[in-house]
Every structure is written in structure tokens, then in C-alpha cells.
Write an enzyme that holds these catalytic residues in place. Structure first.
Site, PDB file in Angstrom:
ATOM      1  N   CYS B 190      -4.388   1.671   9.823  1.00  0.00           N
ATOM      2  CA  CYS B 190      -4.294   0.207   9.710  1.00  0.00           C
ATOM      3  C   CYS B 190      -5.659  -0.320   9.311  1.00  0.00           C
ATOM      4  CB  CYS B 190      -3.892  -0.410  11.045  1.00  0.00           C
ATOM      5  SG  CYS B 190      -2.463   0.329  11.848  1.00  0.00           S
ATOM      6  N   HIS B 194      -7.019  -3.219   6.594  1.00  0.00           N
ATOM      7  CA  HIS B 194      -7.156  -4.549   7.184  1.00  0.00           C
ATOM      8  C   HIS B 194      -8.457  -4.749   7.945  1.00  0.00           C
ATOM      9  CE1 HIS B 194      -3.129  -5.594   5.940  1.00  0.00           C
ATOM     10  NE2 HIS B 194      -2.744  -4.399   6.336  1.00  0.00           N
ATOM     11  N   ARG B 233       6.873  -5.979   9.893  1.00  0.00           N
ATOM     12  CA  ARG B 233       5.711  -5.741   9.031  1.00  0.00           C
ATOM     13  C   ARG B 233       5.105  -4.365   9.297  1.00  0.00           C
ATOM     14  NH1 ARG B 233       4.275  -4.912   5.219  1.00  0.00           N
ATOM     15  NH2 ARG B 233       2.355  -5.405   4.161  1.00  0.00           N
ATOM     16  N   CYS B 237       4.467  -1.576   6.529  1.00  0.00           N
ATOM     17  CA  CYS B 237       3.145  -0.957   6.311  1.00  0.00           C
ATOM     18  C   CYS B 237       3.271   0.560   6.378  1.00  0.00           C
ATOM     19  CB  CYS B 237       2.153  -1.428   7.377  1.00  0.00           C
ATOM     20  SG  CYS B 237       1.208  -2.885   6.905  1.00  0.00           S
TER      21      CYS B 237
END
Lengths: 102, 276, 102, 125
Positions: B190, B194, B233, B237
């Protein structure tokens, strides 16, 4: 109401801006769900009026997104005038709404 | 002798830091990282996600927000929220303050089950307690109810509590490990996108910063054409990096949401949101 | 039509060469090994989508009796599962490198 | 290390050997053809294949990402094609923190596909 339309109409410097959000599935007829095609269901004609007089006619079709947002501007609108929106889809369903210009 | 002792202490300190989870210190470092990346951007602005980095997307978004596309979902969610269960109770009976203005306190750690409970899972728990079947956790009616409850919490500061107990800290630490671990055939975590590259573009899409990312959920995504929860989401992802997604109510996703939301403590709830 | 005939022919040749019982037994062993590796990857919390796709292809080929295709797909699935297991094992240690420090 | 982990390592070593074998003919390969360049272009611009355009600016690609370096002048950035091969095959082996996926190691692209991508990238003067 089953098919609400949200409208916002504002006037400034002689130009009236109308924005609307139309609740509609807008199924193109090309999408499958569980192996079966979702039948086409979309708005074909949408008409915008100002005090009863047509100011814009939109010929929509299957390429327009679900719950479309639409905005345009025209000259000659005044505060308190009525803006009307009406649409008819390929199944013959229709909806109409009117709002006052703020 | 004293030098040896000092060396020992110096060696022991990092080990202790790695062993004992410390959410407050993690949050300071996490928010500090983003402040270092974007010194001009106030913390509260992070909830606007990708719109901080693209003027054209921001302009479109502001126009869209005059009549938010999630408006219908919030209305529908309110109707569902206000409806009575067959036993006469309603969702309001399951939550503090009648379920109004409480989204900032979720996810929570439930010491009884030893699991993290997100707001959508709490909504389902309420249904089960009143003899109703669970709803799908990703989209549909539950996302709409979620959208209404989040809407009533807008502006409230996110306040996720990680109790100083072993199981709660373990759940938090598991979420942290998930966030930073690379997975999938494409080998991304992740954090790879991000945390390391917020504001950069992947093709035409602007990467949202992890800080404040949870504050806008559930979101109306133009790509979806309807509402989706944070878990929806997560699944998207995972698929993007070719990692088989977990189940929507899996511990992995609960813990991840717990960690991720706790990192945004102090930021205002801005949901429901609209994203491209 | 001609394309379909060629495919059928190719399948026929495949059968002629790969149909003998020992090959099908070997394919079963290969698919079982791939299943086991994928199971370990799932248990490690790092299953790849291409692993599942290759595994499915292997099972489909096995059900069809195409031992050669089953072995190829199963071997690929097992390789991918082993790679994801290595990734999961490495990340147990490496994930801390990505945490921002103050 | 547990027995299980050791087993994985061993099996992967065999895999790595197999991958190395496919590397050997690289030097002996003939100059890339127009077909190679076209195939490489397709891989670089297709999401389900290489999707290089997602992170890199590449001549001829619409809406590129900006995470990785601009590859317009790849001849200056990476003068030797065999270095480019190593980067695409397994960049995390060289730089553990990179976001670049290990295309070869993780079987995202085959060695032949990687060579096609290189042929395409180096076709820009």
C-alpha cells in the site's frame, strides 16, 4: 419520486447557469450481469425550458454515464424565473421537474 | 565499562522500539512524513486526496460537488436508517447518540471478540442482533447507510482509539504490517503508491496520499457508478497489483482499516466523497 | 469452421501423444503439488491472482484429459506460488524498511 | 530458517537456473526486427502486459504516469541493453525500495517479451 432530478439554477452578470443531477441507471445494453445482458435503458431526449420556452434539447444515448450530471448556461434568465427539465427514455418512462432561478 | 553500558543501551533501544507497538509515535512519524513531502499543504486538506495535486481534476470536482453524485445514496441511506426493523427497533438503537455523528470513532477494537469492528461491520452486527441477514459489505444498501451515517459526522475529527492492551495492539500491528508489506505479482505494498508517491500519476490517475484517505469513504466513484466502502477499494487495489483479494470481513482488511484510520487521527471526516 | 477443425486436429494429436495413463497420473501429481503450494501461499496471506488463474487452467486441462497442458499449467502455478511464498517470507523482515521514521 | 522455508529456497534456485539458461542466448541474438519493435510497443502500452506507460513517459504513449524516469532518452540513462534487461527482469534485486515490479523474476513478462520491450524502447533515437 422514483426518478428524482436535482436542479440548481443561479444567475449572475446576466448569465444563468443551470446544473442538474439526473437519477437514471443509463444501462447501455452492452453490460452483462451473471452472464446475461442488462437490457438497454437510457434517456433519449432531455429538454431544458426557461419560462416554458425551450432553451436546450439534449439527445442522449447509451454512452452517457449513470446518474448523469449536466450543466450549461444561457443568457436572459432573471431571478425568480422558472427553469424546467424533462426527459424521456427508451422505455417511454419520463420525469419532469421545475425550479426557480436563485 | 560505562562505554560498554552505553553501547548496550543504544543497541537495546531500537529493539525495544520495534517490539512494542506505539500508535502515537507511529502517527507522528506518519504525519511528519507527509508534512515533509508537502510542507505547504495543511493537514486538514489531505482529506481531499488527489484533488490537492491536479488543478483540472479539482475544478471538475468542485463543479460536481454543487450537486454531489452521492446525494441519492445519502437520501436512500437515511430512509433505510430510519426504517424500523420487524421487532420495532432501528439502527439508531445499536449506536451511541442514535448513530448520528459517530463515524469518526470507527473502527473500534471489540475486546469481547478480540476483533476490529469497522462502521459497516457494526451496521451488519446491528442487523444480526435484530434477526436480520447481513448485507454485502462492499456496495449497495449497506454502503448507502454508511454514507448517511458518515454524512452526519462530517467535520468531526477522526478519533480512533487503540487501547493499550495486547490484543488491540496486535491487531493494530497486523494492520501496519499489511500496509507496508509488498504483495501480489507486481510486488507493491500500500505504501509503495500511497506513501512513497502521493500526487504522482499512474497513467491518468493521481495517487491519493494515505494520510486522510479513509476520511472520504464511502465514496461515489464515477468508474463504479455507485457507492463503495473502503473495503471495496482495498479489494480493487489488491486486484490491481495481482494479489488475490481477501474476504470483505476478513481480519486482514479490518486490521488494515484500523491502522490506516488511526494514522489520520485529528483530520476531519469529509465523507461521503466523490472520486473519478 | 476450418479453424475449429485445426484445433480439433491439434487436440487429437495431443491425445494421441499424451493420452497414455502414466502421463495422466503424472499430471494429477503435478496438479496436486500445485494445489499444495497455492494452499501454502494462501496460508501465508500472499496469494497471487495469476497463481489462481494457472491453477484453474490446470484443473480444466486435467478434467479434459489433456495431461500435457495440465502439467504445463500446474508447473507454472507452482512456480508462481513458490515465488509468492518467498515474497511473503522476505516481507516478514523487509516491511519495516518502508516505515517512515522520525 | 524452518525446513519449509529452506525447501522454497531450493526449488526457487532451480527456477532461477532455468531463468538464467534463457538469458544465455541474449548476446547471440540477431538485431531486433520491426516485428519485435511493434510487439514491444504493444507490451509497453497494454495494461495487462507490461504497462510501462503507467509510470514512465515513452514516446508515442498517451497519458503517461510520472513515477519512474522519462524513457525518451533511455540510451543516455541506460547505455547498455543488458543493463536494461537486468532492470526490467528484477530491479528490486538491485534496489530493494524501488516501486518497479520484477517483471522477469515474477513471470509478469517472458524473457522474449522483455527483449521485445527493450527493442521498442531503444528504437527511439
Amino acid at each position: 419520486m422514483a426518478n428524482p432530478i436535482l436542479v440548481r439554477a443561479q444567475t449572475a452578470h446576466g448569465v444563468t447557469t443551470v446544473a442538474c443531477l439526473v437519477k437514471h441507471p443509463m444501462d447501455s445494453g452492452f453490460v452483462k450481469k451473471a452472464g446475461k445482458l442488462i437490457p438497454p435503458h437510457y434517456i433519449e431526449v432531455i429538454e431544458f425550458t426557461h419560462n416554458g420556452k425551450t432553451v436546450l434539447t439534449g439527445f442522449w444515448g447509451p454512452a452517457v454515464s449513470r446518474n448523469p450530471f449536466f450543466s450549461f448556461a444561457f443568457k436572459g434568465g432573471k431571478k425568480g424565473d422558472t427553469v424546467g427539465i424533462a426527459w424521456v427514455d427508451n422505455k417511454g418512462e419520463r420525469a419532469a421537474v421545475s425550479a426557480k432561478i436563485a | 565499562m560505562r562505554r560498554w553500558l552505553l553501547l548496550l543501551l543504544a543497541l537495546a533501544a531500537p529493539v525495544a522500539a520495534a517490539a512494542a507497538p506505539n500508535p502515537a509515535a507511529d502517527r507522528a512519524a506518519f504525519q511528519g512524513w507527509f508534512r515533509h513531502l508537502f510542507p505547504q499543504l495543511p493537514l486538514a486538506k489531505y482529506v481531499d486526496g488527489p484533488y490537492n495535486f491536479s488543478a483540472s481534476e479539482r475544478a471538475q470536482w468542485q463543479q460536481i460537488m454543487e450537486l454531489p453524485p452521492y446525494g441519492f445514496a445519502v437520501d436512500h441511506g437515511k430512509a433505510l436508517f430510519d426504517a424500523r426493523f420487524p421487532d420495532g427497533a432501528g439502527y439508531a438503537s445499536c449506536f451511541p447518540h442514535g448513530g448520528i455523528g459517530i463515524a469518526q470513532d470507527y473502527p473500534q477494537f471489540d475486546p469481547k471478540t478480540g476483533r476490529v469492528v469497522t462502521l459497516p461491520i457494526a451496521i451488519n452486527r446491528c442487523r444480526v442482533a435484530h434477526g436480520l441477514p447481513k448485507l454485502k459489505l462492499t456496495t449497495g444498501d449497506l454502503a448507502d447507510i454508511d454514507a448517511y451515517m458518515v454524512r452526519t459526522s462530517r467535520g468531526h475529527k477522526i478519533d480512533v482509539v487503540v487501547p493499550d492492551t495486547k490484543p488491540a495492539l496486535a491487531a493494530y500491528e497486523a494492520g501496519k504490517e499489511y500496509f507496508y508489506s509488498r504483495r501480489g505479482q507486481l510486488n507493491f505494498s500500500c505504501a509503495s503508491c500511497h506513501l512513497q508517491y502521493p500526487g504522482h500519476r499512474v497513467r491518468g490517475d493521481t495517487l491519493a496520499p494515505a494520510l486522510g484517505i479513509t476520511a472520504s469513504f464511502p465514496i461515489y466513484r464515477s468508474k463504479w457508478g455507485n457507492m463503495g466502502t473502503l473495503v471495496r477499494r482495498f479489494i480493487g487495489c489488491n486486484k490491481n497489483i495481482r494479489s488475490a483479494p481477501d474476504k470483505p470481513d476478513s481480519l486482514a482488511y479490518r486490521d488494515l482499516e484500523y491502522f490506516l484510520t488511526a494514522m489520520s487521527n485529528g483530520l476531519p471526516i469529509a465523507g461521503p466523497g466523490a472520486r473519478p | 469452421m476450418r479453424g475449429a477443425a485445426v484445433v480439433l486436429l491439434a487436440l487429437g494429436i495431443g491425445f494421441a501423444h499424451a493420452a497414455p495413463a502414466p502421463d495422466l497420473a503424472a499430471a494429477k501429481v503435478a496438479v496436486a503439488a500445485a494445489d499444495a503450494a497455492a494452499g501454502r501461499a494462501r496460508a501465508a496471506g500472499d496469494q497471487w491472482m495469476p497463481t489462481l488463474a494457472a491453477l484453474k487452467a490446470a484443473h480444466v486441462a486435467l478434467a479434459r484429459g489433456d495431461a500435457a497442458a495440465a502439467v504445463t499449467a500446474a508447473t507454472h502455478a507452482r512456480h508462481l506460488a513458490l515465488l509468492s511464498l518467498r515474497q511473503a517470507a522476505e516481507q516478514k523482515r523487509l516491511w519495516r524498511n518502508e516505515v517512515p521514521r522520525q | 530458517m524452518t525446513g519449509k522455508g529452506g525447501c522454497v529456497k531450493h526449488e526457487l534456485r532451480i527456477l532461477a537456473l532455468a531463468a538464467l539458461c534463457s538469458l544465455v542466448p541474449l548476446a547471440a541474438r540477431a538485431a531486433p526486427t520491426a516485428a519485435d519493435i511493434a510487439a514491444g510497443r504493444k507490451i509497453a502500452f497494454t495494461k495487462t502486459l507490461g504497462n510501462c506507460i503507467a509510470c514512465h513517459v515513452i514516446p508515442g504513449g498517451a497519458q503517461p504516469g510520472n513515477i519512474g524516469p522519462n524513457l525518451t532518452h533511455i540510451r543516455v540513462l541506460v547505455p547498455h541493453r543488458k543493463d536494461a534487461y537486468a532492470i526490467i527482469f528484477d530491479e528490486p534485486a538491485r534496489k530493494p525500495q524501488t516501486p518497479m515490479p520484477p517483471f522477469g523474476r515474477n513471470h509478469i513478462l517472458t524473457p522474449a517479451q522483455i527483449r521485445q520491450v527493450i527493442a521498442f524502447l531503444y528504437s527511439h533515437k
